[in-house]
Structures are given as structure tokens and as C-alpha cells.
Scaffold this active site. Structure first.
Site, PDB file in Angstrom:
ATOM      1  N   LYS A  55      -6.130 -11.288   3.848  1.00 43.86           N
ATOM      2  CA  LYS A  55      -6.835 -10.688   4.984  1.00 43.86           C
ATOM      3  C   LYS A  55      -8.227 -11.282   5.137  1.00 43.86           C
ATOM      4  O   LYS A  55      -8.669 -11.608   6.247  1.00 43.86           O
ATOM      5  CB  LYS A  55      -6.924  -9.172   4.802  1.00 43.86           C
ATOM      6  CG  LYS A  55      -5.599  -8.454   4.888  1.00 43.86           C
ATOM      7  CD  LYS A  55      -5.758  -6.964   4.605  1.00 43.86           C
ATOM      8  CE  LYS A  55      -4.434  -6.229   4.645  1.00 43.86           C
ATOM      9  NZ  LYS A  55      -4.595  -4.774   4.361  1.00 43.86           N
ATOM     10  N   CYS A  75      -9.686  -5.818   2.145  1.00 44.65           N
ATOM     11  CA  CYS A  75      -9.221  -4.809   1.189  1.00 44.65           C
ATOM     12  C   CYS A  75      -7.763  -4.436   1.462  1.00 44.65           C
ATOM     13  O   CYS A  75      -7.298  -4.528   2.599  1.00 44.65           O
ATOM     14  CB  CYS A  75     -10.061  -3.528   1.281  1.00 44.65           C
ATOM     15  SG  CYS A  75     -11.811  -3.714   0.914  1.00 44.65           S
ATOM     16  N   ASP A  76      -7.109  -3.988   0.404  1.00 45.28           N
ATOM     17  CA  ASP A  76      -5.778  -3.429   0.576  1.00 45.28           C
ATOM     18  C   ASP A  76      -5.541  -2.397  -0.511  1.00 45.28           C
ATOM     19  O   ASP A  76      -5.763  -2.664  -1.695  1.00 45.28           O
ATOM     20  CB  ASP A  76      -4.691  -4.504   0.500  1.00 45.28           C
ATOM     21  CG  ASP A  76      -3.338  -3.954   0.923  1.00 45.28           C
ATOM     22  OD1 ASP A  76      -3.068  -3.927   2.138  1.00 45.28           O
ATOM     23  OD2 ASP A  76      -2.569  -3.520   0.039  1.00 45.28           O
ATOM     24  N   SER A  77      -5.109  -1.208  -0.112  1.00 43.10           N
ATOM     25  CA  SER A  77      -4.890  -0.110  -1.056  1.00 43.10           C
ATOM     26  C   SER A  77      -3.426   0.313  -1.082  1.00 43.10           C
ATOM     27  O   SER A  77      -2.770   0.368  -0.042  1.00 43.10           O
ATOM     28  CB  SER A  77      -5.739   1.114  -0.673  1.00 43.10           C
ATOM     29  OG  SER A  77      -7.119   0.835  -0.708  1.00 43.10           O
ATOM     30  N   GLY A 112      -7.174  -3.701  -3.847  1.00 36.97           N
ATOM     31  CA  GLY A 112      -7.591  -5.088  -4.005  1.00 36.97           C
ATOM     32  C   GLY A 112      -8.761  -5.374  -3.079  1.00 36.97           C
ATOM     33  O   GLY A 112      -8.818  -4.864  -1.960  1.00 36.97           O
TER      34      GLY A 112
END
EC number: 3.6.1.9
Length: 210
Positions: A55, A75-77, A112
């Protein structure tokens, strides 16, 4: 310096604003499902970090060349429960099934983070990492769960819950960084910025007196 948040998440934007930072927002068009399919054997941390980096890189490619010093944050959750990594449920049925599984139990919210620093449109450096927060879930009554599902809130958030919204009523406790549960870990971002040579205090928008 210009800070760009590569996410459509209002929760992440809210965390940064509350912490004195006013980023620009550019949403990436990364195909998350396709990328995850390539990472089938990766750990939870590796998966969310890879998504965050994809991203950040995608958004970095959209920053105009004429811009000066820019840092892009991606970000990635996802929620790790019983070793299974789950993201946004999207439907009431999926969210209900998640909660029937999570209620009264524990999970790990893994986010992340990836930062890309550019100067005049050229990538100068990039860095990534992840943060994990241990979450203990309540056991909502059937009426409470149905009311929460009807609100629509859990459908579009990782793990089908929030900490800073209605879902906060259904979380018994956390161990670790609360901002990470909301979607962006301030302590981790501060450390990653430092690795890029950026002091987080230089990004603060502190009102001047007078």
C-alpha cells in the site's frame, strides 16, 4: 515535510489527528486478496506487513514529482484468533460468526506498518514493521450482539470490532498498545520515523499562542 496516510480508514486518520499530525490522504488500490494468496505460508506478521508495504509503495507512486520531502505511511490490520488471520467480515453473517467464535476469548490484533520517504518523487528509503496487541473480548448478550451488528460498525473493520467506537463496550481489556488496535501504532510509527531520520515532533501541528 508532508505526511501522507495511504489508507481510507477514518480511525487511523483520527488517531494521527488526535496526536497532533494532519496528514494528507491518498488511498491505495492494492488487491489485498491477490497478495494474500501469494503469501499463504507466511506468518500473520509477515502478511500484514507485506500488505502495508504494498500500500505504501502504491501510494508513493501517486505522489507528484514536484512535492518535496514526503513520508508515506501504509498500514494493514488483521485479527489472529486460534492461529487464523481474519480481516474485515463485510457481511452481517460473517461478523456474527466471528463474534460467536471470539466472545469470552482472546485474540491478537496485528498491524503491519510501512513507511516510504521520498524527495522530489524519488524513493530515498523505506522501512516496515508490525505491532501486536493482545485483546480480551466480552461475552455480549444475543441482544447486544444483534444491536452491534445492526449498527454496521463491525462489518468494515479488522476482526469485526473497534476499540474507539461501539465495539469498545464489548472489549474486556487489552495488553499492549491501544492505538495499534485502532489501526496505527503511534509508538511504532515514532520508531520507524526515527529510522528514516524524521523526528515525530517535527510533524506536530501545535497551535501557536498570541
Amino acid at each position: 515535510m508532508r505526511l501522507v496516510l495511504g489508507s481510507a480508514s477514518p480511525a487511523r486518520l483520527g488517531v494521527l489527528r488526535s496526536a497532533g499530525v494532519e496528514p494528507d490522504v491518498i488511498v491505495s488500490e492494492v488487491d489485498e486478496d491477490a497478495l494474500l494468496a501469494q503469501l499463504d505460508d507466511a506468518t500473520s506478521a509477515e502478511k500484514v506487513t507485506a500488505l502495508a508495504l504494498a500500500k505504501a509503495r502504491a501510494v508513493a507512486g501517486q505522489v507528484p514529482v514536484e512535492e518535496g520531502d514526503v513520508v508515506v505511511i501504509g498500514c494493514d490490520s488483521m485479527l489472529d484468533i486460534d492461529g487464523e488471520l481474519v480481516g474485515k467480515p463485510h457481511t452481517v453473517e460473517n461478523a456474527r460468526a466471528r463474534w460467536e467464535r471470539m466472545a469470552g476469548r482472546h485474540g491478537e490484533l496485528v498491524t503491519g506498518h510501512a513507511l516510504v520517504r521520498l524527495r522530489a518523487g524519488v524513493v530515498e528509503a523505506e522501512i516496515s514493521g508490525h505491532a501486536t496487541t493482545f485483546v480480551t473480548f466480552a461475552e455480549p448478550t444475543p441482544a447486544q450482539l444483534e444491536a452491534y451488528l445492526a449498527s454496521g460498525e463491525p462489518l468494515a473493520v479488522a476482526g469485526a470490532f473497534t476499540l474507539d467506537g461501539l465495539g469498545g463496550w464489548l472489549v474486556e481489556g487489552i495488553q499492549g498498545d491501544p492505538s495499534n488496535v485502532i489501526g496505527i501504532s503511534l509508538p511504532l510509527v515514532r520508531k520507524l520515523l526515527a529510522e528514516l531520520g524524521v523526528e515525530v515532533s517535527d510533524l506536530w501541528r501545535v497551535p501557536t499562542s498570541g
